[in-house]
Write a protein that holds these residues in place. Structure first.
Motif, mmCIF file in Angstrom:
data_model
loop_
_atom_site.group_PDB
_atom_site.id
_atom_site.type_symbol
_atom_site.label_atom_id
_atom_site.label_comp_id
_atom_site.label_asym_id
_atom_site.label_seq_id
_atom_site.Cartn_x
_atom_site.Cartn_y
_atom_site.Cartn_z
ATOM 1 N N ARG A 234 0.623 7.241 -6.186
ATOM 2 C CA ARG A 234 -0.436 7.836 -6.667
ATOM 3 C C ARG A 234 -0.642 9.355 -6.226
ATOM 4 N N TYR A 235 -0.139 9.585 -5.231
ATOM 5 C CA TYR A 235 -0.171 11.002 -4.407
ATOM 6 C C TYR A 235 0.707 11.983 -5.430
ATOM 7 N N VAL A 236 1.951 11.494 -6.138
ATOM 8 C CA VAL A 236 2.462 12.450 -6.796
ATOM 9 C C VAL A 236 1.893 12.267 -8.255
ATOM 10 N N GLY A 237 0.871 11.378 -8.697
ATOM 11 C CA GLY A 237 0.238 11.602 -9.654
ATOM 12 C C GLY A 237 1.141 10.715 -10.716
ATOM 13 N N ARG A 238 1.357 9.642 -10.452
ATOM 14 C CA ARG A 238 2.353 9.015 -11.415
ATOM 15 C C ARG A 238 1.300 7.699 -12.022
ATOM 16 N N LYS B 52 0.893 -1.164 -0.026
ATOM 17 C CA LYS B 52 0.097 -0.197 0.045
ATOM 18 C C LYS B 52 0.835 1.128 0.084
ATOM 19 N N LYS B 53 2.068 1.305 0.801
ATOM 20 C CA LYS B 53 2.942 2.228 0.838
ATOM 21 C C LYS B 53 3.306 2.982 -0.584
ATOM 22 N N GLY C 51 0.396 4.091 -2.678
ATOM 23 C CA GLY C 51 0.136 5.454 -2.040
ATOM 24 C C GLY C 51 0.834 6.685 -2.413
ATOM 25 N N TRP C 52 1.984 6.222 -2.346
ATOM 26 C CA TRP C 52 3.065 7.771 -2.520
ATOM 27 C C TRP C 52 2.910 8.118 -4.042
#
Lengths: 82, 287
Positions: free
Chosen positions: B128-132, B121-122, B125-126
């Motif tokens: 996805r957060y930076v939009g990759r 998940k980690k 999550g990251w």
């Protein structure tokens, strides 16, 4: 005696001495006794029998078997004790 | 003694937190030991496989195996990032993600197109957060990764590599050297690096042939590299979690010392003040 080890990706399932073994080679059963010439063969799916009747048995799938100086390595993708 | 009561409440709360972190530390320790055993148990297979491949390998044979094909340039690469599903492990995930970002930056600088696969998940999550965009993201791999997990993970990229759609495949994970050393590592698993030192050559009887044995074993070798990555990463995660929880427990202990001292001082000050008042009152009566 043969020094045999049965190795799967997750663990070493057997390590010890037996006097003979029968392995499921890719093209049929293969028996190995002491004094065998150095050899490598692919394994198929089937039962690996260590020692005479009543010895340990494993179901193996794929991998290979290596014999050299009475040391036998059975390295298989998947092995379960029967 | 309003301040005293407030302090008492805080002491209680820190004590409870310490109880939790200490328990988590012990849980992580036992899980780490089990994960560590799996790392050790995976070693003989990797050694046996590596040994046989280096025995059979010869430069003439190499050209015939797609998995050994060394592309002239990396146009498309796949990166498989292994992270954990859970947190509370200090900078563990941050470190592997940082390693992955360094690798991505390096590949992108040389103009390589990248498809990113994440496990855990980690990592998902990251990024996805930076939009990759992620080519795949798995969160179903448990604490006890199996060889099947590894093969389901690498089968796709391996097929793409054989078909020529990928020029290289990397795995980013925390290598488990010891409990205290779990450096983040990026490893290129495809193309398979030719064995560095040729093992002593013996005349083996080969059934059916060196070529066919290699055809079977090279994919196993690649799958095994990923499997080892998974188990080492899990062990590294629990080692990191244990350290993090140990630090938290130690910090809670320190905090308790300070709080208790402040509380006792406040209590003593109050007693002193009460005595002074009584003495003062008695003196006034005697007048």
């Amino acid at each position: 005696m043969l020094d045999v080890s049965v190795i799967s990706p997750e663990a070493v399932l057997f390590e010890g001495s037996v006097d003979s073994l029968v392995a499921p080679a890719f093209d049929g059963q293969m028996g190995i006794l002491t004094g065998h010439a150095p050899m490598m063969t692919l394994l198929g799916n089937g039962e690996l029998r260590l020692g005479a009747a009543g010895g340990r048995r494993f179901h193996v799938e794929g991998g290979f078997l290596q014999v050299v100086d009475d040391k036998v390595r059975v390295v298989t993708e998947r092995a379960t004790a029967v | 003694m309003a301040k005293g009561r407030e302090l008492k409440g805080r002491i209680k709360s820190v004590e409870n937190t310490r109880k939790i972190t200490r328990t988590m530390e012990m849980v992580a320790t036992s899980k780490m030991k089990r994960a560590q055993d799996r790392v050790t148990a995976a070693r003989p297979y990797a050694l046996a496989l590596g040994d046989v491949i280096s025995r059979l390998y010869s430069p003439e044979l190499a050209e015939r195996f797609p998995l050994l094909r060394q592309p002239a340039q990396e146009r498309r690469a796949a990166v498989i990032l292994l992270t954990s599903n859970r947190g509370l492990a200090g900078a563990f995930n941050a470190n592997v993600i940082k390693e992955a970002r360094t690798l991505l930056a390096r590949l992108e600088a040389q103009g390589t197109a990248i498809e990113l696969h994440t496990v855990g998940k980690k990592g998902a999550g990251w990024f996805r957060y930076v939009g990759r965009e992620l080519a795949s993201s798995r969160i179903d791999i448990s604490d006890k990764p199996t060889a099947q997990d590894a093969s389901s993970l690498v089968e796709g990229p391996m097929a793409d590599f054989i078909a020529g759609r990928l020029d290289s495949v990397y795995v980013v994970y925390a290598k488990f050297n010891s409990v205290l050393s779990t450096p983040s590592t990026s490893e290129r698993i495809l193309p398979v690096a030719p064995p560095s030192s040729a093992a002593e050559q013996r005349d083996y009887l080969l059934y059916p042939s060196a070529e066919e044995i290699l055809t079977e074993l090279l994919p196993s070798y690649v799958r095994n590299t990923v499997y080892r990555g998974l188990v080492e990463n899990t062990a590294g995660f629990y080692a990191a979690q244990r350290t993090a929880m140990k630090n938290a427990t130690d910090n809670a202990g320190e905090m308790l010392n300070i709080l208790r001292r402040t509380y006792n001082r406040a209590r003593q000050a109050q007693i002193t003040q009460e005595i002074a008042e009584i003495v003062g009152g008695a003196a006034a009566l005697q007048g």
